[in-house]
Design an enzyme around this catalytic site. Structure first.
Site, PDB file in Angstrom:
ATOM      1  N   GLU A 202       0.841  -1.202   0.000  1.00 47.19           N
ATOM      2  CA  GLU A 202       0.000   0.000   0.000  1.00 47.19           C
ATOM      3  C   GLU A 202       0.879   1.256   0.000  1.00 47.19           C
ATOM      4  O   GLU A 202       0.554   2.257  -0.652  1.00 47.19           O
ATOM      5  CB  GLU A 202      -0.935   0.005   1.212  1.00 47.19           C
ATOM      6  CG  GLU A 202      -1.850  -1.204   1.334  1.00 47.19           C
ATOM      7  CD  GLU A 202      -2.865  -1.349   0.213  1.00 47.19           C
ATOM      8  OE1 GLU A 202      -2.790  -0.617  -0.787  1.00 47.19           O
ATOM      9  OE2 GLU A 202      -3.747  -2.213   0.330  1.00 47.19           O
TER      10      GLU A 202
ATOM     11  N   HIS B 229       2.114   1.693  -3.491  1.00 51.13           N
ATOM     12  CA  HIS B 229       1.090   2.263  -4.375  1.00 51.13           C
ATOM     13  C   HIS B 229       0.992   3.775  -4.191  1.00 51.13           C
ATOM     14  O   HIS B 229       0.847   4.516  -5.171  1.00 51.13           O
ATOM     15  CB  HIS B 229      -0.271   1.617  -4.074  1.00 51.13           C
ATOM     16  CG  HIS B 229      -0.285   0.133  -4.249  1.00 51.13           C
ATOM     17  ND1 HIS B 229      -1.314  -0.674  -3.805  1.00 51.13           N
ATOM     18  CD2 HIS B 229       0.626  -0.709  -4.808  1.00 51.13           C
ATOM     19  CE1 HIS B 229      -1.045  -1.930  -4.091  1.00 51.13           C
ATOM     20  NE2 HIS B 229       0.126  -1.979  -4.700  1.00 51.13           N
TER      21      HIS B 229
ATOM     22  N   TYR C 154       1.397   6.791  -7.094  1.00 49.09           N
ATOM     23  CA  TYR C 154       0.548   7.940  -7.409  1.00 49.09           C
ATOM     24  C   TYR C 154       1.355   9.243  -7.315  1.00 49.09           C
ATOM     25  O   TYR C 154       1.205  10.144  -8.149  1.00 49.09           O
ATOM     26  CB  TYR C 154      -0.654   8.010  -6.464  1.00 49.09           C
ATOM     27  CG  TYR C 154      -1.454   6.730  -6.394  1.00 49.09           C
ATOM     28  CD1 TYR C 154      -1.785   6.011  -7.544  1.00 49.09           C
ATOM     29  CD2 TYR C 154      -1.882   6.220  -5.167  1.00 49.09           C
ATOM     30  CE1 TYR C 154      -2.513   4.834  -7.472  1.00 49.09           C
ATOM     31  CE2 TYR C 154      -2.602   5.042  -5.097  1.00 49.09           C
ATOM     32  CZ  TYR C 154      -2.910   4.348  -6.243  1.00 49.09           C
ATOM     33  OH  TYR C 154      -3.624   3.181  -6.160  1.00 49.09           O
TER      34      TYR C 154
END
Length: 378
Positions: free
Chosen positions: A153, A156, A160
């Protein structure tokens, strides 16, 4: 943890002056000094049995990995480590040109707001696993995969941020949209509400009401937040990719989607095991409420992000696909489908998860994952 940071700037107490070297002879060797009495050895403990392990409230030693009660959890961990990647491996050069010179205003609106939602969502998912779920698991093979999930996570979120930096977007403005845009904030607020109570360290899972709430919360994050909102949430960017636009960002999201597929599959497996072990039945009224809240939040979000349809994609398609995916997750969880009759209006979406494509070895890394493509979603 907070106590550590509270004391970070507190001056250390003054040190007691050290004794002169000649005074530091060990007492046991000093003349005329009796040796300290021997302490009794700690009693031996019974060996760990796999049968004593449980999803929560287990009796086995939490520090002893094997024997496994849940060998499938260890397999998830091994498979996840075969899927390692970083956002720096994918070129964003073409995306910079596409964003500034090819996307129209409606497409930029879609792209920016999908990115704005995702930036916060993965941090929230990281907090859920790291603070609300992982510490309540009582089998280390479960915790070890979830530790990997926490890392993914964070990866990720880095992805972004890498996309935002590469495109030269206003970071403060993009990151704050989850706070100032009601339709984005609504999804985050719903997730936070599902997270807050079960995140407490004193949330006693021996209490059956608390256990039921924990199961519903875990089901929400695994089956809806990651299994529906994330799985469906990348689709507007994939719709651009199918037209040859923003292909670098879309490829980044394909890697993320593959991780999320494993997160969802693992979470659903844990929820089903938990319900079986604890002889726990989910309240159908509260489960229906969960689906309805998730659908309403998604509909508001889709209406804002896709207020103007883009070529090949619209808010109506987005919601039809959400309901279809929600039915799939319900079947996997072993509960009634929330939206009977929902159709698969975007059959190409599953292809994005499979990443089955030819790659030129000298131009880009191989994107074929070794394990995730074997997952069955029906």
């Amino acid at each position: 943890m907070s106590a550590i940071f509270d004391d970070w700037d507190t001056p250390a107490p003054p040190r007691t002056p050290a004794a002169p070297a000649q005074d530091r002879t060990p007492a046991s060797s000093a003349a005329g000094t009796a040796a300290a009495p021997d302490r009794p050895a700690p009693a031996a403990l019974a060996p760990v049995r796999a049968a004593d392990k449980r999803i929560v409230n287990g009796k086995a030693d939490i520090n002893q990995l094997a024997p496994f009660r849940y060998p499938w959890a260890w397999e998830f961990f091994l498979n996840a480590n075969k899927n390692h990647w970083t956002p720096l491996e994918i070129s964003m050069a073409q995306d910079v040109h596409d964003y500034h010179h090819k996307l129209n205003a409606a497409e930029r609106h879609v792209f920016e707001n999908v990115l704005a939602y995702l930036t916060t969502s993965d941090i929230l998912a990281m907090r859920n696993i790291g603070l609300a779920v992982m510490e309540k698991m009582s089998a280390p093979e479960l915790q070890i995969y979830q530790a990997r999930q926490v890392y993914e996570e964070a990866l990720h979120t880095w992805t972004y941020q890498h996309c935002i930096e590469s495109l030269g977007l206003d970071q403060q403005e993009i990151y704050n949209r989850y706070r100032v845009v009601p339709e984005i904030h609504g999804k985050i607020a719903l997730a936070n509400r599902r997270l807050e109570r079960v995140m407490r360290s004193d949330f006693d899972l021996a209490n059956r009401d608390n256990l039921h709430e924990f199961a519903l919360s875990y089901l929400f994050f695994a089956g809806i937040f990651e299994g529906c909102w994330f799985y469906n949430g990348f689709t507007p960017i994939f719709a651009l990719q199918r037209r040859g636009l923003m292909k670098g960002t879309a490829e980044q999201l394909q890697y993320i989607m593959r991780d999320e597929v494993l997160h969802c599959a693992f979470g659903i497996r844990v929820v089903r095991q938990l319900l079986q072990e604890e002889n726990l039945a989910l309240d159908p009224v509260r489960l229906r409420e969960l689906w309805d809240e998730a659908e309403a939040a998604e509909a508001a979000y889709a209406g804002f992000v896709l207020r103007e349809p883009i070529l090949g994609y619209s808010a109506a398609l987005h919601m039809d696909q959400f309901r279809f995916i929600a039915n799939r997750r319900a079947r996997q969880l072993g509960v009634d489908e929330p939206f009977p009759g929902a159709r698969n209006v975007l059959p190409w979406l599953d292809e994005q998860a499979n990443l089955r494509k030819e790659k030129n070895f000298f131009e880009t890394r191989v994107t074929e994952y070794q394990t995730g493509g074997a997952l069955s979603w029906d």
